[in-house]
Design a protein around this motif. Sequence first.
Motif, mmCIF file in Angstrom:
data_model
loop_
_atom_site.group_PDB
_atom_site.id
_atom_site.type_symbol
_atom_site.label_atom_id
_atom_site.label_comp_id
_atom_site.label_asym_id
_atom_site.label_seq_id
_atom_site.Cartn_x
_atom_site.Cartn_y
_atom_site.Cartn_z
ATOM 1 N N UNK A 116 -18.144 -6.530 -11.743
ATOM 2 C CA UNK A 116 -18.371 -6.652 -10.311
ATOM 3 C C UNK A 116 -17.644 -5.628 -9.480
ATOM 4 N N UNK A 117 -17.891 -5.686 -8.149
ATOM 5 C CA UNK A 117 -17.349 -4.717 -7.216
ATOM 6 C C UNK A 117 -15.824 -4.719 -7.239
ATOM 7 N N UNK A 118 -15.255 -3.526 -7.262
ATOM 8 C CA UNK A 118 -13.810 -3.388 -7.237
ATOM 9 C C UNK A 118 -13.128 -3.687 -8.551
ATOM 10 N N UNK A 119 -13.895 -3.890 -9.620
ATOM 11 C CA UNK A 119 -13.321 -4.281 -10.909
ATOM 12 C C UNK A 119 -12.313 -3.251 -11.397
ATOM 13 N N UNK A 120 -11.109 -3.731 -11.741
ATOM 14 C CA UNK A 120 -10.090 -2.858 -12.300
ATOM 15 C C UNK A 120 -9.437 -1.912 -11.329
ATOM 16 N N UNK A 121 -9.750 -2.035 -10.053
ATOM 17 C CA UNK A 121 -9.224 -1.099 -9.062
ATOM 18 C C UNK A 121 -8.185 -1.723 -8.148
ATOM 19 N N UNK A 122 -8.192 -3.050 -8.015
ATOM 20 C CA UNK A 122 -7.267 -3.766 -7.143
ATOM 21 C C UNK A 122 -6.630 -4.908 -7.922
ATOM 22 N N UNK A 123 -5.398 -5.254 -7.554
ATOM 23 C CA UNK A 123 -4.726 -6.357 -8.240
ATOM 24 C C UNK A 123 -3.594 -6.900 -7.377
ATOM 25 N N UNK A 124 -3.227 -8.152 -7.643
ATOM 26 C CA UNK A 124 -2.037 -8.774 -7.067
ATOM 27 C C UNK A 124 -1.036 -8.964 -8.199
ATOM 28 N N UNK A 125 0.194 -8.464 -7.992
ATOM 29 C CA UNK A 125 1.217 -8.576 -9.038
ATOM 30 C C UNK A 125 2.468 -9.206 -8.454
ATOM 31 N N UNK A 126 3.249 -9.840 -9.293
ATOM 32 C CA UNK A 126 4.454 -10.519 -8.834
ATOM 33 C C UNK A 126 5.658 -9.595 -8.761
ATOM 34 N N UNK A 127 5.562 -8.400 -9.322
ATOM 35 C CA UNK A 127 6.671 -7.452 -9.281
ATOM 36 C C UNK A 127 6.825 -6.866 -7.875
ATOM 37 N N UNK A 128 8.016 -6.358 -7.571
ATOM 38 C CA UNK A 128 8.270 -5.750 -6.270
ATOM 39 C C UNK A 128 7.862 -4.279 -6.241
ATOM 40 N N UNK A 129 7.671 -3.683 -7.408
ATOM 41 C CA UNK A 129 7.241 -2.298 -7.508
ATOM 42 C C UNK A 129 5.996 -2.236 -8.392
ATOM 43 N N UNK A 130 5.069 -1.334 -8.082
ATOM 44 C CA UNK A 130 3.869 -1.232 -8.919
ATOM 45 C C UNK A 130 4.186 -0.643 -10.281
ATOM 46 N N UNK A 131 3.441 -1.062 -11.275
ATOM 47 C CA UNK A 131 3.586 -0.512 -12.614
ATOM 48 C C UNK A 131 2.994 0.893 -12.668
ATOM 49 N N UNK A 132 3.271 1.589 -13.742
ATOM 50 C CA UNK A 132 2.715 2.929 -13.903
ATOM 51 C C UNK A 132 1.184 2.861 -13.874
ATOM 52 N N UNK A 133 0.593 3.787 -13.138
ATOM 53 C CA UNK A 133 -0.861 3.804 -13.016
ATOM 54 C C UNK A 133 -1.379 3.027 -11.823
ATOM 55 N N UNK A 134 -0.444 2.472 -11.012
ATOM 56 C CA UNK A 134 -0.835 1.704 -9.834
ATOM 57 C C UNK A 134 -0.061 2.180 -8.609
ATOM 58 N N UNK A 135 -0.643 1.964 -7.423
ATOM 59 C CA UNK A 135 -0.017 2.347 -6.162
ATOM 60 C C UNK A 135 0.105 1.111 -5.273
ATOM 61 N N UNK A 136 1.238 0.975 -4.612
ATOM 62 C CA UNK A 136 1.476 -0.188 -3.750
ATOM 63 C C UNK A 136 0.721 -0.064 -2.435
ATOM 64 N N UNK A 137 0.184 -1.193 -1.967
ATOM 65 C CA UNK A 137 -0.480 -1.259 -0.656
ATOM 66 C C UNK A 137 0.400 -2.034 0.320
ATOM 67 N N UNK A 138 0.660 -3.304 0.006
ATOM 68 C CA UNK A 138 1.469 -4.157 0.882
ATOM 69 C C UNK A 138 1.721 -5.480 0.174
ATOM 70 N N UNK A 139 2.684 -6.242 0.689
ATOM 71 C CA UNK A 139 2.917 -7.588 0.179
ATOM 72 C C UNK A 139 1.978 -8.556 0.904
ATOM 73 N N UNK A 140 1.488 -9.537 0.171
ATOM 74 C CA UNK A 140 0.539 -10.501 0.727
ATOM 75 C C UNK A 140 0.994 -11.912 0.397
ATOM 76 N N UNK A 141 0.767 -12.837 1.330
ATOM 77 C CA UNK A 141 1.073 -14.241 1.086
ATOM 78 C C UNK A 141 0.018 -14.831 0.161
ATOM 79 N N UNK A 142 0.478 -15.568 -0.860
ATOM 80 C CA UNK A 142 -0.460 -16.148 -1.825
ATOM 81 C C UNK A 142 -0.362 -17.671 -1.867
ATOM 82 N N UNK A 143 0.336 -18.262 -0.878
ATOM 83 C CA UNK A 143 0.420 -19.719 -0.803
ATOM 84 C C UNK A 143 1.759 -20.262 -1.242
#
Length: 278
Positions: A116-143
């Motif tokens: 589907x759309x956006x597959x493999x291009x966006x993710x939510x992670x629990x780390x404070x820094x992105x892993x290698x191969x990823x770029x940070x956008x912003x922190x988001x509330x998840x509940x």
Amino acid sequence: MPAPERIPPGSVIPADLLTVLLKGRLTVRGRVREASNAVLYCGIEYDGVSVSCVYKPVTGERPLWDFPDGTLAQREVAAYEISEAMGWGLVPPTVLRDGPYGEGMCQLWIETDAEGAGAGLLALVEDEEPAEGWKAIAFAEVGEGRTALLVHADDERLRRLAVLDAVINNADRKGGHLLPTADGKLYGIDHGVTFNEEDKLRTLLWGWAGEPLTSEAVEVLARLSGDLAVGRSLATRLAELITAAEIDALRARVTTLRTTGRHPEPSGDWPSIPWPPV
């Protein structure tokens, strides 16, 4: 009579596809219900060729107070013109034509990969820094008082799209507007809120904010600057789609990108991420 040949995206030259989209017989097959404006899924046939497309009639557009000039359909076509001028093919072939519900935008339908759309291009992670191969956008509330880091892939296709969005001043680059295909291509869609004179860049692709542009992007912007000069064919085509003031602002954005040599950063005067983000 033999069945029309089914042509997948990318198997014929763009000029042929544009002819099919412009002159073909348009048949409405359904409606994309989740869209805020009228978006119709259609079949189109011309000279033995059959493709699927999206048709967005102007009559189905909702007025926007901050985009009072022109139409969403015209801006979608203008975004395609800029994408083609940049040589990256990031926007599916798009034309302005008459249809069953009047004039509107007609765009080649893109089949996405199985995930589907956006597959493999966006993710939510629990780390404070992105892993290698990823770029940070912003922190988001998840509940439940928890936050997660929203990241996007460090992908050259996305980086090109980030440059395109900066050029056209895209106010709505959401995850659902990213269409990766099984053959490795990436398309961006839904460019109705673009080309505003004011800075309205809202995107999920902030991962390169402030970083130097690639040498490829610098060369592409130099070429685009020349193509936007008064009297050039691109400038003439754009004059039929957006206002003179919007074209001047477009030229100014290209000049700024070339002068700074860097990806833009959020201005702070406008929400930097569209809502909802996906």
